[in-house]
Scaffold this active site. Sequence first.
Site, short mmCIF file in Angstrom:
data_model
loop_
_atom_site.label_atom_id
_atom_site.label_comp_id
_atom_site.label_asym_id
_atom_site.label_seq_id
_atom_site.Cartn_x
_atom_site.Cartn_y
_atom_site.Cartn_z
N GLY A 83 0.81 -1.21 0.00
CA GLY A 83 0.00 0.00 0.00
C GLY A 83 0.84 1.26 0.00
O GLY A 83 2.00 1.25 0.38
N GLY A 85 0.42 5.85 0.39
CA GLY A 85 -0.43 6.95 0.82
C GLY A 85 0.14 7.64 2.04
O GLY A 85 0.92 7.07 2.80
N GLY A 86 -0.29 8.91 2.22
CA GLY A 86 0.16 9.66 3.37
C GLY A 86 1.67 9.86 3.39
O GLY A 86 2.29 9.77 4.44
N PHE A 87 2.27 10.09 2.22
CA PHE A 87 3.71 10.31 2.10
C PHE A 87 4.51 9.09 2.57
O PHE A 87 5.58 9.23 3.16
CB PHE A 87 4.15 11.55 2.89
N LYS A 108 6.60 0.93 7.40
CA LYS A 108 6.17 2.18 6.78
C LYS A 108 7.39 3.03 6.46
O LYS A 108 8.09 3.51 7.36
CB LYS A 108 5.22 2.94 7.70
N ASP A 210 -8.14 12.11 10.69
CA ASP A 210 -8.24 11.45 9.38
C ASP A 210 -8.86 10.06 9.51
O ASP A 210 -8.37 9.09 8.95
CB ASP A 210 -6.86 11.36 8.73
#
Length: 418
Positions: A83, A85-87, A108, A210
């Site tokens: 996945g 997203g979110g930098f 991450k 969020d």
Amino acid sequence: MNSRFPRIASDSTEIHIQGGNQVCDVAKQAAGAVALQEQKILDTEDLLELCIRTEEYCSAFKKFEFFQIVDATDNFSENRNVGCGGFATIYKEPLQGQLPNGLMVAIKRMDVYATVFDFSSEFLLARLQHTNLIRLLGWCIHEKERILVYDFMHKGNLHWHIWETLVHLILDKRNGSLLDWSKRLNIIKGLADGLVYLHKQSMLWIVHRDLKPQNILLDHDMNPKITDFGSARTLSSDVAEERTSSVVGTSGYKAPEYTSRGIYSLKTDVFSFGVMALMIISGRKNTIMEQQGDSVGTLVRDAWQLWNDGRLHELVDPILGGDGFEPAEVMRYAQVALLCAQEDPTDRPTMSDVVALLNFESISLLPDPKQPSDLIKGGAASDKLCTYVSQSSRTIDITITSSAPMSTRVHIIVEPET
């Protein structure tokens, strides 16, 4: 505070991860090092110091060596990418790998556009230990690389189970991991409990900012885990409001006051919870019709109309087939969700109130949700994905519209098999 909702009290190459159930009891002064002002950006040396200090406070939070991360991700192979997203890009470590005891983790990796603040905001999780929050296991800083390591959730995110499974069932008749009614209620309850912890029991008054189905992960037993704290902020009190010039979040889940004026508080999360609860119940998305002055979305408006007509039980996702739930239970959960998704934040309950309201046996004890404000007549139709589920015919009707030519638009109507 709204008087209708009174306050309700709430009761090395090998790394060994320990203290999994331990709560990190960190003084508020230390928490302030992570609860940064939005304007303040730490340099790498400050961030490294923050990592080390956080590790000292929380025994379950450990440093991972960069070579371990590289080995675990096969040098950040696309095959391990689960996945983006979110930098950041998320990688899954296989069960038997370079990390401790074959632990399944998610890695991450922040990208070059991420600020140090995007990274350090996630450090709130190092102090927070709750069954409905994702667990942050450790960190790695190597040159320009900034990496965080989390528990891996095997069942994926809530968005997939609510929406993608439906699409698979429509398009190719494959059987997905259908969420039955009891699982949906368990997810709603778990989200409420997790938010009570963030807003009150953690003593940090954390607003996530969020909350959306993609940021709710599910474990083996389909228990929800709130994740992605990159946008989270701490407040000075549980009734505080702050303002930002940089609004984050996803349309359809952002509170009206946050979307239009950048004002956020704990009630911002309450609105997002209300929308998600309605989505879990109905299997529908919430579309904001901006050109018509909409501030709450189509799902909230339709749910309110069903409540006003005494037909709130019809909101239930027809994919469930009408079995496994009591109408009174549906009405209670949906009405509480509507109370959370009201336009004025002072009309919304606190999350502690929500947990109490969900346990009421009679909907006659619940306040009435206010009607959403009228739309501007004649406004342009929203150029977004819209979903409508016909309750009477059990027909699933998906219309995808965009600003593209009419020839590219798709309209699918599929009758369920008999």
